[in-house]
Design an enzyme around this catalytic site. Structure first.
Site, mmCIF file in Angstrom:
data_model
loop_
_atom_site.group_PDB
_atom_site.id
_atom_site.type_symbol
_atom_site.label_atom_id
_atom_site.label_comp_id
_atom_site.label_asym_id
_atom_site.label_seq_id
_atom_site.Cartn_x
_atom_site.Cartn_y
_atom_site.Cartn_z
ATOM 1 N N ASP A 42 14.005 2.099 -4.133
ATOM 2 C CA ASP A 42 13.502 0.784 -3.717
ATOM 3 C C ASP A 42 14.640 -0.182 -3.151
ATOM 4 O O ASP A 42 15.814 0.533 -3.087
ATOM 5 C CB ASP A 42 13.170 -0.094 -5.104
ATOM 6 C CG ASP A 42 12.492 -1.442 -4.606
ATOM 7 O OD1 ASP A 42 11.990 -1.721 -3.487
ATOM 8 O OD2 ASP A 42 12.337 -2.240 -5.599
ATOM 9 N N GLU A 85 16.152 -1.172 2.340
ATOM 10 C CA GLU A 85 16.144 -1.519 3.711
ATOM 11 C C GLU A 85 17.534 -1.781 4.291
ATOM 12 O O GLU A 85 17.676 -1.802 5.617
ATOM 13 C CB GLU A 85 15.568 -3.089 3.757
ATOM 14 C CG GLU A 85 13.966 -3.022 3.459
ATOM 15 C CD GLU A 85 13.689 -2.674 1.934
ATOM 16 O OE1 GLU A 85 14.501 -3.302 1.057
ATOM 17 O OE2 GLU A 85 12.718 -2.244 1.746
ATOM 18 N N ASP A 125 5.557 -5.221 -1.721
ATOM 19 C CA ASP A 125 4.993 -6.406 -2.549
ATOM 20 C C ASP A 125 4.032 -7.205 -1.795
ATOM 21 O O ASP A 125 4.038 -8.263 -1.435
ATOM 22 C CB ASP A 125 6.275 -7.139 -2.842
ATOM 23 C CG ASP A 125 7.511 -6.408 -3.424
ATOM 24 O OD1 ASP A 125 7.265 -5.299 -4.009
ATOM 25 O OD2 ASP A 125 8.471 -6.983 -3.349
HETATM 26 O O1 MIG Z 1 12.548 -7.535 -5.718
HETATM 27 O O2 MIG Z 1 12.099 -3.525 -9.245
HETATM 28 O O3 MIG Z 1 8.988 -3.658 -4.365
HETATM 29 O O4 MIG Z 1 7.576 -2.609 -6.508
HETATM 30 O O5 MIG Z 1 8.682 -3.642 -8.977
HETATM 31 C C1 MIG Z 1 11.967 -6.939 -6.466
HETATM 32 C C2 MIG Z 1 11.438 -4.564 -9.132
HETATM 33 C C3 MIG Z 1 12.467 -5.490 -6.479
HETATM 34 C C4 MIG Z 1 10.718 -4.669 -5.524
HETATM 35 C C5 MIG Z 1 9.569 -3.442 -5.359
HETATM 36 C C6 MIG Z 1 8.659 -3.578 -6.545
HETATM 37 C C7 MIG Z 1 9.699 -3.449 -7.633
HETATM 38 C C8 MIG Z 1 10.730 -4.565 -7.874
HETATM 39 N N1 MIG Z 1 11.436 -4.655 -6.638
#
Ligand code: MIG
Length: 789
Positions: A406, A409, A483
């Site tokens: 995650d 980007e 999200d």
């Molecule tokens: O800014 O790890 O898209 O699936 O649960 C939030 C917490 C960070 C974004 C991900 C989401 C995840 C969340 N992450």
């Protein structure tokens, strides 16, 4: 039009890829060496190179001789293609057996034709150009009947005609509106469907790019904020051909482990070992199938990657082992940011080995993410990818086989949401700014993760899930669409978004089922799970502080429906696995927009609320609250209602009833589909396979692929592929079963053939023997022939 360079009237095009562009000018001279045509224009240089007879690369560089290096998207080296060059007074022509590139000299204009003389891309008043800020742009004529697909993860409807899309990997918590076009993935590629024929264009440029099919009615443009105008024209002529061509350039999805195709349960976060264990128990007790539980950021020690918090998770090894015994894989999240903490080994080692992103002056780039002040591995550097990849040993030693990446980007909590544009990437000795390599950061992290995990798992297939990516991401990772929210609109958006990811080469994708942010509801979860059961990637995930949305969260009524569809997923597993295997070989996605199979049917061109699973299974979900019917478009042919076996005529719309329990599913007459069993998880061996035959008159065929589901031995033909050929003429149904290869024996007790839609008088022959039929097993509409293997 003059021979000299020209500027585009800024007033006229203020809405489009704006700016004053200078044209590449007229051809001054050219050279044809080593199968490359090198053309010098007055204001720029253009190279032409065939990669195959049906794929041509065109590179324009305004200020220097073009570099023929490619981005990380490319896996294909050019083949030695026979190319003929013809020189005319006003033009040059490059020709292969499949394509003709026509280069008008004055001004330099490029048009590409297929072997039937059909124009694929043509330039008119404007061609290739650039501006004072080194932006590059290409203009192409847009025909009245052009429809646009691909572009990866984009909001809005299926057909992107009339859209203007920007590629810049962005963490968007909210909103995902029709106008939110920069999301987590950048796939600067599209497919055009024109009068039933398809071609493709892939812009291999890692800068921020943009595609404008909106500002003008007869011209489209594609541009990049820097670099070269480096693009490939893919000849088609069918949508599947374009998919094959595009995935030849950017690679195919490796076959995932079977467990990854099962149901995944996630939540931000299951915060303690106790909670995870109870969750698993509940699934097992209730008999709701489950293959994976995701561990979101709370499992870590102060959000430090490659750690477990010892208080919350006192014995992760035992927990993971016990989960495995229940057939459940734990999938931890791993973010890109590394906490600034001199006592944290990852931070320390990365610094000592110089593996984090820095400014050109040598100071580190720091950004604020979950762990607080953090540094970011420079994944453009092979040494950093290798190092990070090896770090997953921490997880693989605990028995973990799946990783969820995650924030890659990369996301940073600041105004620009990401790393400073002037931060540097070492890029294996060819340093570039973040501005140039931002869009490939996530992809390179996935390369590191996939390759690292693959080595660590000693022959087992890793599962990797990512949020960010670039063209070619399918080689390393499945993609979830970030999200979204628990809105009906976002359920509806899932369909075109995932279909276009598929068209952009990413077959393994899905959205957060039930919606991530905002409060879900029983009805929404039920309808979303119905869709999820047929999404390539099937995970229920929800955010902190919103209503829980595990299958039982909204009471028994909804739990029953949600459970029914999770179980249905497992019944469909052999079919899904078969089409995943096909996708891994052909690039044709698992979840398909209808136009892929019906390119001549204009009713499919912007059909955003139905999809095909494979070639012949049509899913038409309900996407609105309190709605128990909908119009379903069935393309030509006859279609069986999956639930009732009622036959519908295609080529028209039908009004279909669907109470909350029902997901409308239609199977095209002339299909043969393998069906497995409901199981607690894919770890439970299937006892039995049913081969369902949905006849149409004449000949038709189907396949069933299987292997051990977890190793790479299938690559040595340790796999099973059965092909079923059928002939049907009302009185007789003849089925032939052929083993294309049988290097793998499933633990099957039996295989049965289920024939639909025939009456009791019809004889059924299997492999030239008249079969005993048993009409009692299914309702009166179905006929069953028992057969063991
Ligand atoms: O800014 O790890 O898209 O699936 O649960 C939030 C917490 C960070 C974004 C991900 C989401 C995840 C969340 N992450």
């Amino acid at each position: 039009m003059e021979d000299t360079s020209f500027a585009i009237h800024p007033g006229k095009r203020s809405q489009s890829n704006a700016g004053s562009y200078r044209d590449v000018g007229s051809v001054r001279d050219h050279q044809f060496v080593e199968r490359q045509l090198k053309v010098n224009g007055e204001n720029g240089y253009v190279h032409f190179r065939f990669y195959r007879t049906d794929i041509v690369r065109i590179v324009m560089n305004p200020s220097a001789t073009p570099s023929m290096k490619s981005s990380v998207a490319l896996v294909k080296e050019p083949e030695d293609v026979d190319v003929e060059l013809r020189e005319m007074e006003n033009a040059l022509m490059l020709q292969t057996t499949d394509l003709t590139v026509h280069i008008q000299k004055s001004p330099l204009r490029v048009s590409v034709y297929d072997k039937e003389g059909r124009a694929l891309v043509t330039e008119g008043e404007r061609g290739m150009a650039f501006d004072a800020d080194r932006r590059v742009i290409g203009y192409k004529k847009m025909e009245e009947d052009d429809h646009f697909y691909g572009f990866g993860e984009k909001s809005g409807f299926l057909d992107k005609r009339g859209e203007k899309l920007t590629m810049w990997n962005t963490d968007v918590y909210a909103p995902h509106n029709p106008e939110t076009d920069q999301l987590y993935q950048s796939i600067p590629y599209f497919m055009v469907l024109r009068e039933g024929r398809a071609h493709g264009l892939f812009l291999d440029n890692t800068f921020k790019t943009s595609f404008d099919m909106r500002s003008e009615t007869d011209t489209l443009s594609f541009s990049a904020e820097g670099g070269q105008l480096d693009y490939y024209v893919l000849a088609g002529p069918s949508p599947k051909d374009v998919l094959e061509q595009y995935t030849t350039l950017t690679g195919k999805m490796p076959l995932p482990p079977k467990w990854a195709l099962g149901y995944h349960q996630s939540r931000y976060s299951y915060e303690t070992e106790q909670e995870v264990r109870e969750l698993a128990e509940t699934f097992v007790e209730k008999g709701i199938p489950l293959d994976a539980i995701h561990l979101d950021i709370h499992y870590m020690d102060g959000y430090r990657v490659f750690t477990f918090d010892e208080d919350r998770f006192p014995d992760p090894r035992k927990m993971i082992e016990d989960l495995k015994e229940q057939g459940i894989h734990a999938v931890p999240i791993v973010d890109a940011g590394v906490k600034e903490d001199p006592e944290f080994p990852i931070y320390k080692e990365g610094l000592q080995q110089d593996l984090f992103c820095k400014y050109i002056e040598g100071n580190l780039f720091f950004g604020d993410v979950w762990p607080g002040n953090s540094v970011f591995p420079d994944f453009t550097k092979a040494a950093a990818r290798k190092w990070w990849g090896e770090k997953y040993k921490y997880y693989s030693d605990l028995g973990i086989e799946g990783i969820w990446n995650d924030m890659n980007e990369p996301a940073v909590f600041n105004e620009t949401k990401t790393m400073a544009l002037k931060a540097m990437h070492e890029n294996d000795g060819d340093p570039k700014t973040h501005r140039e390599l931002h869009n490939v950061y996530g992809m390179l992290m996935e390369q590191s993760t996939y390759e690292g995990m693959k080595k660590l798992l000693g022959g087992k297939r890793p599962f990797v899930l990512t949020r960010a990516g670039f063209a070619g991401i399918q080689r390393y990772s499945a993609v979830w669409t970030g999200d979204n929210r628990s809105f009906w609109e976002h359920l509806a958006m899932t369909l075109p978004m995932c279909m276009n990811l598929g068209v952009a080469g990413v077959p393994f994708c899905g959205s957060d089922v039930g919606g991530f942010a905002h409060d879900s509801s029983g009805q929404l979860l039920a309808r979303w799970t119905q869709v999820g059961a047929f999404l390539p990637y099937f995970r229920n995930h929800s955010a902190l502080n919103f209503l829980r949305q595990e299958p039982w969260s909204f009471g028994e009524k909804y739990e029953t429906i949600v459970t029914k569809y999770i179980r249905l997923r497992y019944k469909w597993m052999p079919y899904l696995y078969t089409i995943f295997k096909e996708a891994s070989e052909s690039g044709v996605p698992v979840m398909r927009p209808l136009f892929i199979e019906y390119p001549d049917d204009s009713k499919t061109y912007n059909l955003s609320d139905q999809f095909l699973v494979g070639k012949t299974v049509l899913v038409a979900p309900i996407l609105k609250p309190d709605t128990f019917h909908r119009a379903v478009y069935l393309p030509s042919g006859q279609w069986y209602d999956y639930w009732t076996d009622r036959i519908y005529e295609g080529g028209q719309h039908h009004l279909i009833e669907a109470d909350l329990e029902t997901l409308p599913i239609f199977i095209k007459a002339g299909s043969i589909l393998p069906e497995g069993e409901e199981r607690q998880s894919t770890a439970v061996p299937e006892e039995r396979i049913n081969i369902h035959v949905y006849p149409c008159r004449g000949e038709f065929a189907g396949k069933w692929y299987d292997d051990d589901g977890e190793t790479f031995e299938y690559l040595d033909e340790k796999a099973l592929l059965k092909e079923f050929h059928c002939q049907f003429d009302e009185e007789k149904l003849k089925l032939k079963i052929e083993d294309l290869y049988n290097g793998f024996q499933p633990h099957l007790g039996s295989m049965s053939i289920v024939v639909h839609g025939i009456d009791t008088e019809t004889e059924v022959w299997v492999n030239d023997k008249k079969a005993m039929t048993d009409h009692t097993k299914f309702d009166h509409k179905r006929d069953i022939v028992k057969l063991s293997i």
